[in-house]
Design a protein around this motif. Sequence first.
Motif, PDB file in Angstrom:
ATOM      1  N   CYS A  53      27.852 -44.896  -6.078  1.00 16.86           N
ATOM      2  CA  CYS A  53      28.214 -43.500  -5.858  1.00 16.86           C
ATOM      3  C   CYS A  53      27.288 -42.604  -5.086  1.00 16.86           C
ATOM      4  O   CYS A  53      26.360 -43.300  -4.419  1.00 16.86           O
ATOM      5  CB  CYS A  53      28.126 -42.721  -7.134  1.00 16.86           C
ATOM      6  N   ARG A  54      27.768 -41.606  -4.317  1.00 16.29           N
ATOM      7  CA  ARG A  54      27.240 -40.810  -3.318  1.00 16.29           C
ATOM      8  C   ARG A  54      26.159 -40.045  -4.047  1.00 16.29           C
ATOM      9  O   ARG A  54      26.136 -39.601  -5.265  1.00 16.29           O
ATOM     10  CB  ARG A  54      28.224 -39.726  -2.816  1.00 16.29           C
ATOM     11  N   LEU A  55      25.034 -39.972  -3.436  1.00 19.51           N
ATOM     12  CA  LEU A  55      23.962 -39.080  -4.306  1.00 19.51           C
ATOM     13  C   LEU A  55      23.404 -38.009  -3.272  1.00 19.51           C
ATOM     14  O   LEU A  55      23.256 -38.015  -2.236  1.00 19.51           O
ATOM     15  CB  LEU A  55      22.480 -40.095  -4.198  1.00 19.51           C
ATOM     16  N   THR A  56      23.035 -36.773  -4.021  1.00 23.41           N
ATOM     17  CA  THR A  56      22.623 -35.784  -3.317  1.00 23.41           C
ATOM     18  C   THR A  56      21.387 -35.322  -3.873  1.00 23.41           C
ATOM     19  O   THR A  56      21.170 -35.503  -5.095  1.00 23.41           O
ATOM     20  CB  THR A  56      23.604 -34.634  -3.555  1.00 23.41           C
ATOM     21  N   PHE A  57      20.097 -35.095  -3.230  1.00 18.48           N
ATOM     22  CA  PHE A  57      18.970 -34.629  -3.701  1.00 18.48           C
ATOM     23  C   PHE A  57      18.876 -33.169  -3.591  1.00 18.48           C
ATOM     24  O   PHE A  57      19.027 -32.733  -2.329  1.00 18.48           O
ATOM     25  CB  PHE A  57      17.679 -35.461  -2.945  1.00 18.48           C
ATOM     26  N   ALA A  58      18.731 -32.596  -4.819  1.00 24.28           N
ATOM     27  CA  ALA A  58      18.554 -30.993  -4.751  1.00 24.28           C
ATOM     28  C   ALA A  58      17.144 -30.690  -5.195  1.00 24.28           C
ATOM     29  O   ALA A  58      16.530 -31.282  -5.777  1.00 24.28           O
ATOM     30  CB  ALA A  58      19.691 -30.756  -5.661  1.00 24.28           C
ATOM     31  N   LEU A  59      16.944 -29.406  -4.435  1.00 30.83           N
ATOM     32  CA  LEU A  59      15.687 -28.631  -4.880  1.00 30.83           C
ATOM     33  C   LEU A  59      15.842 -27.707  -6.032  1.00 30.83           C
ATOM     34  O   LEU A  59      16.721 -27.060  -5.840  1.00 30.83           O
ATOM     35  CB  LEU A  59      15.117 -28.148  -3.483  1.00 30.83           C
ATOM     36  N   GLN A  60      15.011 -27.604  -6.769  1.00 26.18           N
ATOM     37  CA  GLN A  60      14.878 -26.702  -7.992  1.00 26.18           C
ATOM     38  C   GLN A  60      13.781 -25.759  -7.727  1.00 26.18           C
ATOM     39  O   GLN A  60      13.888 -24.588  -8.265  1.00 26.18           O
ATOM     40  CB  GLN A  60      14.827 -27.284  -9.590  1.00 26.18           C
ATOM     41  N   SER A  61      12.777 -26.035  -7.092  1.00 22.91           N
ATOM     42  CA  SER A  61      11.424 -25.246  -6.994  1.00 22.91           C
ATOM     43  C   SER A  61      11.002 -25.622  -5.502  1.00 22.91           C
ATOM     44  O   SER A  61      11.053 -26.651  -5.081  1.00 22.91           O
ATOM     45  CB  SER A  61      10.467 -25.703  -7.882  1.00 22.91           C
ATOM     46  N   SER A  62      10.489 -24.629  -4.870  1.00 20.40           N
ATOM     47  CA  SER A  62       9.853 -24.826  -3.196  1.00 20.40           C
ATOM     48  C   SER A  62       8.911 -23.775  -3.135  1.00 20.40           C
ATOM     49  O   SER A  62       8.512 -23.521  -1.918  1.00 20.40           O
ATOM     50  CB  SER A  62      11.082 -24.374  -2.478  1.00 20.40           C
ATOM     51  N   GLY A  63       7.977 -23.411  -4.119  1.00 27.63           N
ATOM     52  CA  GLY A  63       6.959 -22.409  -3.849  1.00 27.63           C
ATOM     53  C   GLY A  63       5.890 -22.378  -4.897  1.00 27.63           C
ATOM     54  O   GLY A  63       5.936 -23.084  -5.741  1.00 27.63           O
ATOM     55  N   ARG A  64       4.615 -21.883  -4.432  1.00 28.95           N
ATOM     56  CA  ARG A  64       3.619 -21.682  -5.369  1.00 28.95           C
ATOM     57  C   ARG A  64       3.153 -22.932  -6.044  1.00 28.95           C
ATOM     58  O   ARG A  64       2.981 -22.832  -7.159  1.00 28.95           O
ATOM     59  CB  ARG A  64       3.945 -20.488  -6.613  1.00 28.95           C
ATOM     60  N   GLY A  65       2.760 -23.904  -5.382  1.00 28.24           N
ATOM     61  CA  GLY A  65       2.068 -25.018  -5.792  1.00 28.24           C
ATOM     62  C   GLY A  65       3.270 -26.004  -6.602  1.00 28.24           C
ATOM     63  O   GLY A  65       2.854 -26.809  -6.944  1.00 28.24           O
ATOM     64  N   ASN A  66       4.560 -25.801  -6.261  1.00 30.10           N
ATOM     65  CA  ASN A  66       5.585 -26.339  -7.248  1.00 30.10           C
ATOM     66  C   ASN A  66       6.679 -26.805  -6.270  1.00 30.10           C
ATOM     67  O   ASN A  66       7.833 -26.647  -6.356  1.00 30.10           O
ATOM     68  CB  ASN A  66       6.163 -25.467  -8.245  1.00 30.10           C
ATOM     69  N   ASP A  67       6.322 -27.333  -5.308  1.00 31.76           N
ATOM     70  CA  ASP A  67       7.254 -27.551  -3.891  1.00 31.76           C
ATOM     71  C   ASP A  67       7.990 -29.121  -4.313  1.00 31.76           C
ATOM     72  O   ASP A  67       7.619 -30.290  -4.094  1.00 31.76           O
ATOM     73  CB  ASP A  67       6.312 -27.715  -2.702  1.00 31.76           C
ATOM     74  N   ASP A  68       9.285 -28.944  -4.717  1.00 31.43           N
ATOM     75  CA  ASP A  68      10.153 -30.350  -4.900  1.00 31.43           C
ATOM     76  C   ASP A  68      10.336 -31.210  -3.563  1.00 31.43           C
ATOM     77  O   ASP A  68      10.135 -32.545  -3.573  1.00 31.43           O
ATOM     78  CB  ASP A  68      11.272 -29.918  -5.687  1.00 31.43           C
ATOM     79  N   GLY A  69      10.430 -30.233  -2.322  1.00 35.07           N
ATOM     80  CA  GLY A  69      10.620 -30.789  -1.118  1.00 35.07           C
ATOM     81  C   GLY A  69       9.387 -31.841  -0.713  1.00 35.07           C
ATOM     82  O   GLY A  69       9.598 -32.796  -0.054  1.00 35.07           O
ATOM     83  N   ALA A  70       8.139 -31.523  -0.930  1.00 31.21           N
ATOM     84  CA  ALA A  70       6.975 -32.287  -0.730  1.00 31.21           C
ATOM     85  C   ALA A  70       6.987 -33.665  -1.453  1.00 31.21           C
ATOM     86  O   ALA A  70       6.518 -34.395  -0.954  1.00 31.21           O
ATOM     87  CB  ALA A  70       5.775 -31.307  -1.006  1.00 31.21           C
ATOM     88  N   TYR A  71       7.533 -33.480  -2.794  1.00 39.62           N
ATOM     89  CA  TYR A  71       7.575 -34.667  -3.408  1.00 39.62           C
ATOM     90  C   TYR A  71       8.712 -35.660  -3.157  1.00 39.62           C
ATOM     91  O   TYR A  71       8.313 -36.760  -2.847  1.00 39.62           O
ATOM     92  CB  TYR A  71       7.644 -34.405  -4.975  1.00 39.62           C
ATOM     93  N   TYR A  72       9.662 -35.232  -2.711  1.00 36.67           N
ATOM     94  CA  TYR A  72      10.846 -35.933  -1.940  1.00 36.67           C
ATOM     95  C   TYR A  72      10.276 -36.636  -0.713  1.00 36.67           C
ATOM     96  O   TYR A  72      10.723 -37.851  -0.442  1.00 36.67           O
ATOM     97  CB  TYR A  72      12.041 -35.080  -1.592  1.00 36.67           C
ATOM     98  N   ARG A  73       9.485 -35.839   0.251  1.00 36.42           N
ATOM     99  CA  ARG A  73       9.134 -36.237   1.469  1.00 36.42           C
ATOM    100  C   ARG A  73       8.204 -37.640   1.016  1.00 36.42           C
ATOM    101  O   ARG A  73       8.166 -38.629   1.741  1.00 36.42           O
ATOM    102  CB  ARG A  73       8.442 -35.405   2.335  1.00 36.42           C
ATOM    103  N   THR A  74       7.435 -37.786  -0.010  1.00 35.82           N
ATOM    104  CA  THR A  74       6.554 -38.902  -0.400  1.00 35.82           C
ATOM    105  C   THR A  74       7.300 -40.327  -0.622  1.00 35.82           C
ATOM    106  O   THR A  74       7.019 -41.139  -0.691  1.00 35.82           O
ATOM    107  CB  THR A  74       5.632 -38.654  -1.673  1.00 35.82           C
ATOM    108  N   LEU A  75       8.810 -39.923  -0.957  1.00 27.79           N
ATOM    109  CA  LEU A  75       9.597 -40.922  -1.312  1.00 27.79           C
ATOM    110  C   LEU A  75      10.548 -41.165  -0.093  1.00 27.79           C
ATOM    111  O   LEU A  75      11.305 -42.395  -0.113  1.00 27.79           O
ATOM    112  CB  LEU A  75      10.600 -40.625  -2.420  1.00 27.79           C
ATOM    113  N   GLY A  76      10.112 -40.843   0.892  1.00 28.60           N
ATOM    114  CA  GLY A  76      10.907 -40.769   2.254  1.00 28.60           C
ATOM    115  C   GLY A  76      12.171 -40.285   2.060  1.00 28.60           C
ATOM    116  O   GLY A  76      13.361 -40.642   2.976  1.00 28.60           O
TER     117      GLY A  76
END
Length: 387
Positions: A249-272
Amino acid sequence: MSQAIHVALLHAYSSRNSGDGLLVDLSVELLRDAFGPATRVSIIAADPASFPNHPDVHPAPVLAAAGMPRIAAAAAAVWPVSLNPAVKSMRNLLRHVDLIVGVGGGYLRARTAVEALKLEAGHLLQMRVARAARKPTVYLPQSIGPTAHCPLLARQLRARLASFDAVFVRDGRSADFLAGNGNTRRAPDLAVLECARREGMLPERNRVIHSVPQHIALVLRRPPAWSGTQRLRYHASTLALIERLHRVCRLTFALQSSGRGNDDGAYYRTLGIEASQSLKSVLANDTPDAVVSVRLHGALESILQGVPAYHLSYERKGFGAYADLGVSDWVANAADFDADKVADTLMMPGAFRRFWNAADERLSHLGDQRAQMVSALRAAVDAPVRR
C-alpha cells in the motif's frame, strides 16, 4: 452558575506536540461543559506562544524559560516565593481563581535523577503553589510515576496529590501507586472519553473501506530513554514494518510533534525520510485507511476522525487507553513489537470492521464516566472549606 467561574489549568506543555494540544483543548471543553460557555480558563504552559487560539495563557515557572534563563529559574525555584518573580506571578493568578485543574497527561514521572530534578523544579513547583493557594483542585486523568529511583519523590507526589479534591488516573499502575489516597479515581484518558462522547457520531467514511488497505499513515518518533538493545530492536522493527507495508500500500509519514526537544521530523531524517505534513493535515486532506502511531494521542486523534489506529506504545498509558477502548489487540510494546504481526493485523480481511465493532461496544459503556468527571469538578467548587 450565577457568575462565570474562573479556572487555572496547570501543567500545559506545547501545542507543537499536537497530542498535548489536544489534551488542553479537551480540558477546556470539559470545563465549559461543567460550568458553562462563559467559563474563563487561564492556562499555565511551558510553551505559551504555541496556544494562540486560547486568549489567556501564562508562562509556566522554570519550564517556559530556555537555555541559561531556565537554569537560573530552576535554581531560583528553591527560593522563597516572594523572591521568585515567575512563581509570584503564578501565585497571584491562583489567588483570584475559583478552581485549579491539572491537565491530563504523563508529566508526573521521573525515571532518572535528572528527570527527578526537572520534575521537582517544574511540575512539582506548580503543585506546591497550587496547594498553597488553598483553592479547590482537581487533576484530570494522569499516568503517574515511575519514581522507583527516588523514594522521597514518590512520597512527595503521594502526599501532595492526597491534598487535592480529586485525582483521576488513566491506568492501573498509577491507581496502584496512589492506592492509599482516598481521592484517587480511575478514569480513561480525556481523548478516550471524547471518543465515547462522540460515539455514534464518528465520521463514517472509514467504517466501510477497501478489503485491503490502500493507504496507511505512520506516526513515528525517536525512542525514549531505553537501553541500547531496545533502541536497536525498535529501529529494526520499524524499518521492517515500513518495508512490509510499502509492498502492499501507499505510505504517508506524518508528524505529531515538532518542537521543544520532541521533533519527530528529526527522527524521520535519521531514517532517510523527509516528512513535513502534520497528522492533522493528513487526516483532513489525504485520509488514510488506517494509522500506525507510536504516539498515543496520534492514535486517538485518528480514531476521533473515524480512522482505525494501531498503537505502538512506549508507556503504560497506551495499554490503558486501548483497554478502555476495547481494542487491546491493536496495541503492542514499541520496544519489542513484531512487524509482521502488526502488518497481519492491518491486512486481515474484516479487521477494520471488527475494530469498530469492538470500540463501539466499549464506548457505549464509557459515556457516564465523563459525566462523573464533570460532577467531581462541580463538587470541588461547591466544597465549603479548603483544607
